[in-house]
Design a protein around this motif. Structure first.
Motif, PDB file in Angstrom:
ATOM      1  N   GLU A  63      -9.814   3.497   8.437  1.00 25.36           N
ATOM      2  CA  GLU A  63     -10.825   3.918   7.472  1.00 25.36           C
ATOM      3  C   GLU A  63     -10.551   3.327   6.092  1.00 25.36           C
ATOM      4  N   GLY A  64      -9.256   3.291   5.720  1.00 23.84           N
ATOM      5  CA  GLY A  64      -8.898   2.669   4.434  1.00 23.84           C
ATOM      6  C   GLY A  64      -9.237   1.182   4.433  1.00 23.84           C
ATOM      7  N   GLY A  65      -8.960   0.530   5.546  1.00 25.05           N
ATOM      8  CA  GLY A  65      -9.306  -0.893   5.660  1.00 25.05           C
ATOM      9  C   GLY A  65     -10.804  -1.110   5.588  1.00 25.05           C
ATOM     10  N   LEU A  66     -11.562  -0.220   6.265  1.00 23.95           N
ATOM     11  CA  LEU A  66     -13.027  -0.333   6.205  1.00 23.95           C
ATOM     12  C   LEU A  66     -13.533  -0.085   4.792  1.00 23.95           C
ATOM     13  N   ALA A  67     -12.958   0.944   4.139  1.00 22.67           N
ATOM     14  CA  ALA A  67     -13.369   1.241   2.764  1.00 22.67           C
ATOM     15  C   ALA A  67     -13.016   0.076   1.843  1.00 22.67           C
ATOM     16  N   ALA A  68     -11.808  -0.466   2.028  1.00 29.38           N
ATOM     17  CA  ALA A  68     -11.404  -1.615   1.214  1.00 29.38           C
ATOM     18  C   ALA A  68     -12.305  -2.818   1.492  1.00 29.38           C
ATOM     19  N   ALA A  69     -12.647  -3.015   2.770  1.00 29.80           N
ATOM     20  CA  ALA A  69     -13.534  -4.123   3.130  1.00 29.80           C
ATOM     21  C   ALA A  69     -14.912  -3.920   2.518  1.00 29.80           C
ATOM     22  N   GLU A  70     -15.409  -2.676   2.558  1.00 27.63           N
ATOM     23  CA  GLU A  70     -16.709  -2.395   1.953  1.00 27.63           C
ATOM     24  C   GLU A  70     -16.652  -2.614   0.442  1.00 27.63           C
ATOM     25  N   THR A  71     -15.544  -2.182  -0.177  1.00 33.00           N
ATOM     26  CA  THR A  71     -15.388  -2.386  -1.621  1.00 33.00           C
ATOM     27  C   THR A  71     -15.346  -3.872  -1.945  1.00 33.00           C
ATOM     28  N   LYS A  72     -14.564  -4.610  -1.175  1.00 33.51           N
ATOM     29  CA  LYS A  72     -14.468  -6.056  -1.392  1.00 33.51           C
ATOM     30  C   LYS A  72     -15.817  -6.732  -1.167  1.00 33.51           C
ATOM     31  N   GLN A  73     -16.534  -6.270  -0.140  1.00 36.05           N
ATOM     32  CA  GLN A  73     -17.861  -6.838   0.140  1.00 36.05           C
ATOM     33  C   GLN A  73     -18.811  -6.543  -1.017  1.00 36.05           C
ATOM     34  N   ALA A  74     -18.757  -5.307  -1.542  1.00 37.78           N
ATOM     35  CA  ALA A  74     -19.613  -4.953  -2.681  1.00 37.78           C
ATOM     36  C   ALA A  74     -19.247  -5.800  -3.901  1.00 37.78           C
ATOM     37  N   GLU A  75     -17.929  -5.968  -4.128  1.00 35.81           N
ATOM     38  CA  GLU A  75     -17.490  -6.805  -5.246  1.00 35.81           C
ATOM     39  C   GLU A  75     -17.948  -8.245  -5.057  1.00 35.81           C
ATOM     40  N   ALA A  76     -17.807  -8.738  -3.834  1.00 38.33           N
ATOM     41  CA  ALA A  76     -18.231 -10.117  -3.547  1.00 38.33           C
ATOM     42  C   ALA A  76     -19.737 -10.260  -3.746  1.00 38.33           C
ATOM     43  N   ASP A  77     -20.511  -9.261  -3.288  1.00 36.81           N
ATOM     44  CA  ASP A  77     -21.965  -9.308  -3.487  1.00 36.81           C
ATOM     45  C   ASP A  77     -22.312  -9.283  -4.969  1.00 36.81           C
ATOM     46  N   ALA A  78     -21.588  -8.432  -5.728  1.00 36.13           N
ATOM     47  CA  ALA A  78     -21.835  -8.361  -7.171  1.00 36.13           C
ATOM     48  C   ALA A  78     -21.495  -9.689  -7.841  1.00 36.13           C
ATOM     49  N   LYS A  79     -20.346 -10.278  -7.445  1.00 31.89           N
ATOM     50  CA  LYS A  79     -19.950 -11.574  -8.009  1.00 31.89           C
ATOM     51  C   LYS A  79     -20.968 -12.654  -7.647  1.00 31.89           C
ATOM     52  N   LEU A  80     -21.423 -12.625  -6.393  1.00 35.28           N
ATOM     53  CA  LEU A  80     -22.410 -13.607  -5.957  1.00 35.28           C
ATOM     54  C   LEU A  80     -23.698 -13.455  -6.749  1.00 35.28           C
ATOM     55  N   ALA A  81     -24.149 -12.212  -6.937  1.00 35.23           N
ATOM     56  CA  ALA A  81     -25.368 -11.988  -7.718  1.00 35.23           C
ATOM     57  C   ALA A  81     -25.177 -12.464  -9.158  1.00 35.23           C
ATOM     58  N   GLU A  82     -23.993 -12.182  -9.717  1.00 36.21           N
ATOM     59  CA  GLU A  82     -23.712 -12.617 -11.092  1.00 36.21           C
ATOM     60  C   GLU A  82     -23.694 -14.138 -11.182  1.00 36.21           C
TER      61      GLU A  82
END
Length: 197
Positions: A63-82
């Motif tokens: 679950e921690g790995g999934l949460a971290a992956a989701e966080t990283k994915q959200a960060e990556a999406d935010a960076k990509l949008a930026e």
């Protein structure tokens, strides 16, 4: 009655042989239940908590790995949008700079043309002024020379000297006026006597 130990084994073997196979042997059932209870308690007391602990740790890690992956994915999406927004802004800025450069280039070309026209007009005017000044100088110089020659020639023709400046100027002016009328009329060749009459 007292039976020897070996007889107990024989009796037990005899009982087994006479025992009905459909009915359970109660001593074995009780022994099996006791062993099962001991194994159950040992498993429940020592093995199950370790399994549960390992399962909880594994679940938490996943679950921690999934949460971290989701966080990283959200960060990556935010960076990509930026980055896409920055790229879009950079493209707009580049287009604006190109348009400004094009406009400045057109303005510079128009200004250079205007300066060239102004400079050409100034050069033409200076040339005309210089030509007019040189023409006036040439006319003045020619009048003086022609006046001197005319006075000398008139003096020879008339037979008297025309040293008087006033008389000399009148003769020169009349001679030049006759020449100008001959030039404008141009009706025929001038007479060969030099007076134009």
């Amino acid at each position: 009655m007292d039976y020897p130990a070996s007889s107990w084994i024989v009796l037990a073997a005899a009982e087994e042989e006479t025992h009905n196979p459909i009915l359970p042997i109660w001593s074995e059932v009780i022994l099996a239940l006791i062993v099962f209870a001991i194994v159950f308690l040992v498993v429940r007391r020592f093995v199950v908590p370790n399994f549960e602990k390992a399962y909880a740790e594994r679940t938490q890690a996943i679950e921690g790995g999934l949460a971290a992956a989701e966080t990283k994915q959200a960060e990556a999406d935010a960076k990509l949008a930026e980055l896409e927004q920055r790229l879009s802004e950079a493209r707009h800025e580049a287009a604006r700079i190109r348009e400004e450069a094009r406009e400045q280039g057109a303005a510079i070309v128009a200004e250079m043309r205007e300066q060239a026209q102004t400079e050409a007009s100034r050069i033409v005017e200076n040339g005309k002024t210089q030509i007019e000044a040189e023409r006036q100088q040439a006319v003045t110089s020619l009048r003086a020379e022609v006046g001197t020659l005319a006075a000398s020639l008139a003096g020879r023709i008339v037979g008297e000297s025309l040293d008087d400046d006033e008389r000399s100027n009148r003769v020169v002016e009349r001679f030049l006026a006759d020449l100008e009328t001959l030039d404008t009329a141009s009706s025929g060749p001038a007479n060969g006597d030099g007076t134009g009459r």
